[in-house]
Every structure is written in structure tokens, then in C-alpha cells.
Write a protein that holds these residues in place. Structure first.
Motif: not given
Length: 436
Positions: A10-25
Motif C-alpha cells: 500500500r505504501d509503495m502505491i501511495f508513493s507512486s501516486k504521490e509522485v504522479f499526482v504532484l507531478g500533474q498538479a
């Protein structure tokens, strides 16, 4: 372990999501730095490909949503601290996993000339990876339940097997405690319990042998004591029941009673010596001159040898000191020489030698008697063992002398051997470590 694996996933998925979503923003915010009016915002958003995220909301410096194409801003109820942090110029990321889906959000400030003029809010909902994680969780749970059931069954079987084998050992101990020394355990395998079973069987074999020796010893001792007692009883009854018995006959009977009593005394004394050896009561050992012990013993036995017409040859070396006691050495030397004299041929000979070799003292007694049959040699030191029972009784032997010699020598840390001599006769040798 399952919880740890799921948390890490779960934490690995959260980490990848953080990189992706912050990158989009941050990507969107970088295109809004020059123009932040509503028409320009719509034009920029139309040019950018942001369909990969669920939805985007753009907020002005007052925290009001100015771009909300899906009209979901009112339902989001943005946390005031997140908006405040974004307006202050910081990136904010929030994530959670619930209802089988990943929900991630990011706030990024829109900065113009070093001042935050608004913020970009990007939200993404991922049900696919949530479903994968739920499936993994269910799979791991099923595997864990299966492993747990298998482990419980396996442990139950192992415990049952161990308890069954332990019960066999406990039952065997009860049987042996009741005197069943022939009882044996059959435990298969090569583990510690199987080894314990083998050791137990060895112990019962030893106990059985000891019990047989004890019974034979008691039987032989009873027989040895019963014979002179019966003679004394018979002689005394003969005296008491015959009123006309002659004085010379009475005197002869009383002499015979005295001889039998002396025989009883010798036998009981030897039995007490064996009992002391069996009890292993430690004695204080001192430095003893073996030559003096042999000479003092020979002074006592020379008359016996002369009465039988035997030639006594003596060869004693000086300086043969051993660690022992005077009584123990006297017992050994007396029994060996006395046996050689008693069980010899008429006009035979006895040779007594005392020598030392480096760190060893060797005492040898040779006789020219009839020898010992080879089958009897291994038993010559057994208690009450006689090669020729009739001849031994005639000579007054009890079968205990050599057993006492063997036990005493072992107690002193020496060794004693017996062998037939070439040309007839027996050789008995005792070796001790030389005491310097």
C-alpha cells in the motif's frame, strides 16, 4: 507477516501516486503562472492533457474554486489547512485507502512573480489497484488460513507422536520399577527419543545382568554359609543326642566345629571386603614399598608352602613404590600367593617376582600347577567361581579370593591379568603405576 506485506504494498502505491499526482498538479500550475484569469484558465486546461487524473479544481487566493468543470468542489469540503498551506507556497499531498480504492489528492501553489496567486487541486481515484490489493489480501488470508490449519494438524500429529513415544518410555520405566528388567522399548527413528529408547534398553540389559549377578551372589553366599553351618549343627547335635559319646570323639567333633567356625569367619570377612569394594568407600592412599609388603606376606605363607613340599622362588627389586594402602597390598599379594600354593602339584614350585619398568611396577606369581581351562579363564575373577569345585572345597577355598584381588586392584587404579604358562601352570600379573 501478511499485514506487513500488505502495508508495504500500500505504501509503495501511495508513493507512486504521490509522485504522479504532484507531478500533474505542478505541470498545470506551471502553465498558469502568466495568466490566471478564468478565460485563460479554461483555454490552458483545454490545451493540456490531464484526462489521466479523475478531476482538477483551480482555487484562487481567497480559497474559492474558480475552475471546477465537474462541479464537485462543493462536495469535496477541502481541508482549510491544506488550502492555506498551498496558498503559502507549499505542496500538500493527502492519501487514503478505503472502500477498496485508493484516494489521493495534491495541492500545488500557482506562483506569479514570487507570490502565490492561487492553487491547483488534483484528485485521483484508483479502483483497479485497490481491487488488486484487496485480491492480494484475500489470497494471503486464504493462504494463511490454509497454512495455519496445516500447521495445527502437523503440530498435533507431532505432539501425538511424541506423547505416544513418551508414554512408551514411561510405561517401560514402570515395568522396570516393578522388577521386569527384561522389558524393552521399540522406538523407530533416529531422533533423541529413539536414542533415549536405545539407552534405556542398554540400561535394562545392565540391570538384568546386575540382578542376575546379585541373585547368583546371594545364592552362592547362602550356600557357602549354609555348608559350614550345617556341619556345625550336625556335629553339635551328635554331641548333644549321644549321651555315651567318648571324650576323644567329643574333642574331635569340637575341633571340627572350630574349623567350620573359622571357615565361616573367613567367608564372612571376604564378603565384607567385597561389600566395601562395591560401596566404593574412598580410602586415603599413601606411598607404600611393595617389596616390604611382599616380604612380610611371604613370611606368613612360607610354612604353608613348606608343608606342601613346594619350592618357593623369590625375586624382588628395590624401589618399587606404589600409591596404595598396606592392607590393600597385603590382600592382593596374600590371595595370589596363597592360591598358587593351594592349587599346585605335589612337589611343585611357585615363583614370585617384583620388577619395575619405567613408570610401571609389575608383580608376578607363577605356579607349576595343572593350569586353568581356556573356557574358564574369562570367569576366573567372578565371585564364587571355581574351576574345580570339589578340589576348591577340599582346599578350603570359597571362590572369593581372586574376585577380591580384582576389585582391590581396580580400586587402586591398576590392572590384573591371568594366563596359562607354557609347560603347565598359571601366571597372575598385577601392574600399578609407579609412585615417584
Amino acid at each position: 507477516m501478511n499485514t506487513y506485506f500488505l502495508m508495504v504494498s500500500r505504501d509503495m502505491i501511495f508513493s507512486s501516486k504521490e509522485v504522479f499526482v504532484l507531478g500533474q498538479a505542478q505541470f498545470i500550475a506551471s502553465h498558469l503562472e502568466e495568466t490566471f484569469d478564468l478565460p485563460s484558465i479554461y483555454m490552458v486546461m483545454a490545451q493540456l492533457d490531464v484526462a489521466v487524473v479523475t478531476y482538477v479544481v483551480i482555487i484562487d487566493a481567497d480559497g474559492m474554486a474558480i475552475y471546477d468543470p465537474d462541479e464537485r468542489a462543493l462536495a469535496l469540503d477541502f481541508p482549510a489547512e491544506h488550502i492555506g498551506r498551498a496558498i503559502e507556497g507549499f505542496d500538500v499531498f493527502h492519501s487514503r485507502f478505503s472502500d477498496g480504492a485508493f484516494f489521493v489528492s495534491a495541492f500545488t501553489p500557482v506562483v506569479s512573480q514570487g507570490v502565490a496567486i492561487g492553487a491547483v487541486y488534483v484528485h485521483d481515484e484508483d479502483f483497479e489497484q485497490g481491487a488488486v490489493l484487496i485480491e492480494m489480501q484475500n489470497t494471503l488470508r486464504n493462504i494463511s488460513i490454509s497454512v495455519a490449519i496445516f500447521s495445527i494438524v502437523a503440530v498435533a500429529l507431532i505432539v501425538w507422536s511424541l506423547m505416544r513415544r513418551v508414554k512408551l518410555i514411561v510405561e517401560a520405566i514402570k515395568q522396570v520399577r516393578e522388577g521386569q528388567y527384561s522389558y524393552r522399548i521399540e522406538i523407530s527413528g533416529s531422533d533423541e527419543l529413539a536414542l533415549l529408547g536405545d539407552e534405556f534398553n542398554s540400561l535394562t540389559d545392565r540391570l538384568r545382568e546386575t540382578e542376575e549377578v546379585r541373585r547368583r551372589f546371594v545364592a552362592d553366599a547362602s550356600h557357602e554359609l549354609k555348608t559350614p553351618l550345617a556341619s556345625i549343627r550336625l556335629l553339635s547335635d551328635s554331641i548333644l543326642q549321644n549321651e555315651d559319646i567318648e571324650r576323644e570323639t567329643v574333642k574331635e567333633f569340637v575341633g571340627d566345629i572350630g574349623m567350620e567356625a573359622e571357615r565361616l569367619t573367613r567367608t564372612t570377612s571376604k564378603l565384607m571386603t567385597l561389600t566395601r569394594l562395591d560401596s566404593q568407600i574412598p580410602e586415603e592412599l599413601t606411598k607404600v614399598d611393595m617389596k616390604e609388603a611382599v616380604e612380610s606376606t611371604l613370611r606368613m605363607l612360607r610354612p604353608l608352602a613348606e608343608s606342601k613340599g613346594l619350592t618357593l622362588t623369590v625375586e624382588l627389586k628395590d624401589g618399587c613404590f606404589v600409591k596404595a594402602t598396606d592392607d590393600a597390598l597385603h590382600t592382593i599379594i596374600y590371595n595370589l600367593i596363597e592360591n598358587a600354593i593351594k592349587y599346585n602339584k605335589p612337589d611343585g614350585s611357585v615363583a614370585v617376582r617384583l620388577r619395575d619398568y619405567d613408570d610401571t611396577v609389575e608383580f608376578t606369581v607363577d605356579d607349576r600347577g595343572v593350569g586353568i581351562p581356556e573356557d574358564d579363564l574369562p570367569h576366573i575373577f567372578d565371585r564364587f567361581y571355581r574351576v574345580d569345585k570339589a578340589r576348591s572345597r577340599e582346599a578350603g577355598g570359597s571362590g572369593l579370593g581372586l574376585a577380591i584381588v580384582h576389585g582391590t586392584v581396580m580400586e587402586l587404579g591398576g590392572e590384573v591379568t591371568v594366563s596359562n604358562r607354557v609347560g603347565g601352570g598359571v601366571r597372575l600379573q598385577v601392574r600399578f603405576k609407579k609412585f615417584v
